[in-house]
Each structure stands twice: as structure tokens, then as C-alpha cells.
Motif scaffolding. Structure first.
Motif, PDB file in Angstrom:
ATOM      1  N   SER A  23      35.621  28.919  45.261  1.00 28.82           N
ATOM      2  CA  SER A  23      35.966  29.891  45.070  1.00 28.82           C
ATOM      3  C   SER A  23      37.236  30.376  45.832  1.00 28.82           C
ATOM      4  N   LEU A  24      37.854  32.048  45.885  1.00 28.87           N
ATOM      5  CA  LEU A  24      38.865  32.289  45.970  1.00 28.87           C
ATOM      6  C   LEU A  24      39.171  33.392  46.313  1.00 28.87           C
ATOM      7  N   MET A  25      39.400  33.690  47.918  1.00 33.19           N
ATOM      8  CA  MET A  25      39.572  35.172  48.554  1.00 33.19           C
ATOM      9  C   MET A  25      40.858  35.365  49.131  1.00 33.19           C
ATOM     10  N   VAL A  26      41.337  36.998  48.910  1.00 35.94           N
ATOM     11  CA  VAL A  26      42.446  36.990  48.123  1.00 35.94           C
ATOM     12  C   VAL A  26      42.040  38.159  49.887  1.00 35.94           C
ATOM     13  N   GLU A  27      42.891  38.449  50.831  1.00 37.60           N
ATOM     14  CA  GLU A  27      43.531  39.415  51.848  1.00 37.60           C
ATOM     15  C   GLU A  27      44.560  40.012  51.692  1.00 37.60           C
ATOM     16  N   GLY A  28      43.964  40.999  52.310  1.00 37.42           N
ATOM     17  CA  GLY A  28      45.096  41.803  52.301  1.00 37.42           C
ATOM     18  C   GLY A  28      44.990  43.351  51.759  1.00 37.42           C
ATOM     19  N   ARG A  29      45.880  43.661  51.299  1.00 37.21           N
ATOM     20  CA  ARG A  29      45.820  44.465  50.239  1.00 37.21           C
ATOM     21  C   ARG A  29      46.373  44.468  48.997  1.00 37.21           C
ATOM     22  N   MET A  30      45.866  44.535  47.735  1.00 42.18           N
ATOM     23  CA  MET A  30      46.337  43.948  46.638  1.00 42.18           C
ATOM     24  C   MET A  30      45.905  45.147  45.714  1.00 42.18           C
ATOM     25  N   ASP A  31      47.061  45.805  44.877  1.00 41.48           N
ATOM     26  CA  ASP A  31      47.297  46.914  44.206  1.00 41.48           C
ATOM     27  C   ASP A  31      46.599  46.697  42.305  1.00 41.48           C
ATOM     28  N   VAL A  32      46.659  47.283  41.658  1.00 44.09           N
ATOM     29  CA  VAL A  32      45.849  47.104  40.192  1.00 44.09           C
ATOM     30  C   VAL A  32      47.393  45.931  39.207  1.00 44.09           C
ATOM     31  N   GLU A  33      48.531  46.693  39.402  1.00 44.13           N
ATOM     32  CA  GLU A  33      49.605  45.126  38.957  1.00 44.13           C
ATOM     33  C   GLU A  33      48.983  44.323  39.499  1.00 44.13           C
ATOM     34  N   GLN A  34      48.982  43.810  40.626  1.00 45.84           N
ATOM     35  CA  GLN A  34      48.972  42.322  40.711  1.00 45.84           C
ATOM     36  C   GLN A  34      47.587  41.838  40.842  1.00 45.84           C
ATOM     37  N   TYR A  35      46.353  42.439  40.533  1.00 46.51           N
ATOM     38  CA  TYR A  35      44.922  41.951  40.110  1.00 46.51           C
ATOM     39  C   TYR A  35      44.707  41.738  38.452  1.00 46.51           C
ATOM     40  N   VAL A  36      45.620  42.462  37.622  1.00 44.59           N
ATOM     41  CA  VAL A  36      46.048  42.280  36.686  1.00 44.59           C
ATOM     42  C   VAL A  36      46.561  40.806  36.324  1.00 44.59           C
ATOM     43  N   ALA A  37      48.031  40.815  36.958  1.00 41.73           N
ATOM     44  CA  ALA A  37      48.206  39.875  36.517  1.00 41.73           C
ATOM     45  C   ALA A  37      47.792  38.782  37.257  1.00 41.73           C
ATOM     46  N   ILE A  38      46.831  38.209  38.156  1.00 42.43           N
ATOM     47  CA  ILE A  38      45.669  37.195  38.552  1.00 42.43           C
ATOM     48  C   ILE A  38      44.927  37.138  37.193  1.00 42.43           C
ATOM     49  N   LEU A  39      44.536  37.892  36.546  1.00 36.40           N
ATOM     50  CA  LEU A  39      43.757  37.786  35.403  1.00 36.40           C
ATOM     51  C   LEU A  39      44.617  37.459  34.415  1.00 36.40           C
ATOM     52  N   GLN A  40      45.433  37.556  34.320  1.00 37.32           N
ATOM     53  CA  GLN A  40      46.549  37.476  33.289  1.00 37.32           C
ATOM     54  C   GLN A  40      46.846  36.197  33.342  1.00 37.32           C
ATOM     55  N   GLU A  41      47.575  35.539  33.794  1.00 35.86           N
ATOM     56  CA  GLU A  41      48.880  34.784  34.500  1.00 35.86           C
ATOM     57  C   GLU A  41      47.247  33.314  34.690  1.00 35.86           C
ATOM     58  N   GLY A  42      46.486  34.047  35.760  1.00 36.51           N
ATOM     59  CA  GLY A  42      45.843  32.050  36.185  1.00 36.51           C
ATOM     60  C   GLY A  42      44.941  32.624  36.531  1.00 36.51           C
ATOM     61  N   LEU A  43      43.577  33.083  35.807  1.00 36.47           N
ATOM     62  CA  LEU A  43      42.386  33.321  35.513  1.00 36.47           C
ATOM     63  C   LEU A  43      42.078  31.880  34.794  1.00 36.47           C
ATOM     64  N   LEU A  44      42.426  32.066  33.813  1.00 37.14           N
ATOM     65  CA  LEU A  44      41.980  30.776  32.769  1.00 37.14           C
ATOM     66  C   LEU A  44      42.184  29.935  32.823  1.00 37.14           C
ATOM     67  N   GLN A  45      43.537  29.715  33.288  1.00 33.98           N
ATOM     68  CA  GLN A  45      43.941  28.516  33.492  1.00 33.98           C
ATOM     69  C   GLN A  45      43.455  28.174  35.156  1.00 33.98           C
ATOM     70  N   SER A  46      43.060  28.244  35.957  1.00 33.43           N
ATOM     71  CA  SER A  46      42.488  28.544  37.129  1.00 33.43           C
ATOM     72  C   SER A  46      41.190  27.390  36.518  1.00 33.43           C
ATOM     73  N   MET A  47      40.005  28.182  35.518  1.00 40.69           N
ATOM     74  CA  MET A  47      38.859  28.157  35.077  1.00 40.69           C
ATOM     75  C   MET A  47      39.170  27.111  34.490  1.00 40.69           C
ATOM     76  N   GLU A  48      39.974  26.316  33.605  1.00 40.13           N
ATOM     77  CA  GLU A  48      40.376  25.398  32.820  1.00 40.13           C
ATOM     78  C   GLU A  48      40.564  23.526  34.031  1.00 40.13           C
TER      79      GLU A  48
END
Length: 73
Positions: A22-47
Motif C-alpha cells: 500500500s501507499l500512505m500519503v502523509e501531510g495535507r493533500m487537497d482535492v486537486e492533488q488527490y484527483v491528479a493521483i487518481l488520473q495520473e498514477g492509480l491505474l498505472q501503479s495497479m498494472e
């Protein structure tokens, strides 16, 4: 953090338990950063994980950035 600023490596911690990971993100994250992670990294990381798609469980809590219209879209 300034709006739109990305995460830095010290904020992202990888863990491996019982053969999974798993990946844990520490510190504060806003919705822009969260959506960027989903769009740019989630599927690739899963694959790249090599974990069969049926064995992957995506979890999030009721944090406002997770339940926002933008993130749900």
C-alpha cells in the motif's frame, strides 16, 4: 503547500504486509492533488504491481476530497 503543488517523496510511504502493499500519503493533500493521483498514477501503479486485477481493493474514507464531485467523476 501552494495550490497545485505536487507531492514530494518524503510524503509518500510504501508498505508491504502479508504479500500485498500500500501507499500512505502523509501531510495535507487537497482535492486537486488527490484527483491528479487518481488520473495520473492509480491505474498505472495497479498494472505495474503485478497483482491480479480481481485481487486489488481500492479503499478511501469519507474525507471531503474523496467524496467531492470532482473526485467521484
Amino acid at each position: 503547500k501552494k495550490k497545485g503543488e505536487g507531492l514530494i517523496s518524503r510524503e509518500v510511504k510504501g508498505t508491504v504486509k502479508f504479500g500485498g502493499g500500500s501507499l500512505m500519503v502523509e501531510g495535507r493533500m487537497d482535492v486537486e492533488q488527490y484527483v491528479a493521483i487518481l488520473q495520473e498514477g492509480l491505474l498505472q501503479s495497479m498494472e505495474e504491481s503485478g497483482i491480479p486485477e480481481d485481487d486489488i481493493i481500492f479503499q478511501q474514507d469519507n474525507d471531503p476530497k474523496h467524496t467531492s464531485r470532482r473526485a467521484q467523476k
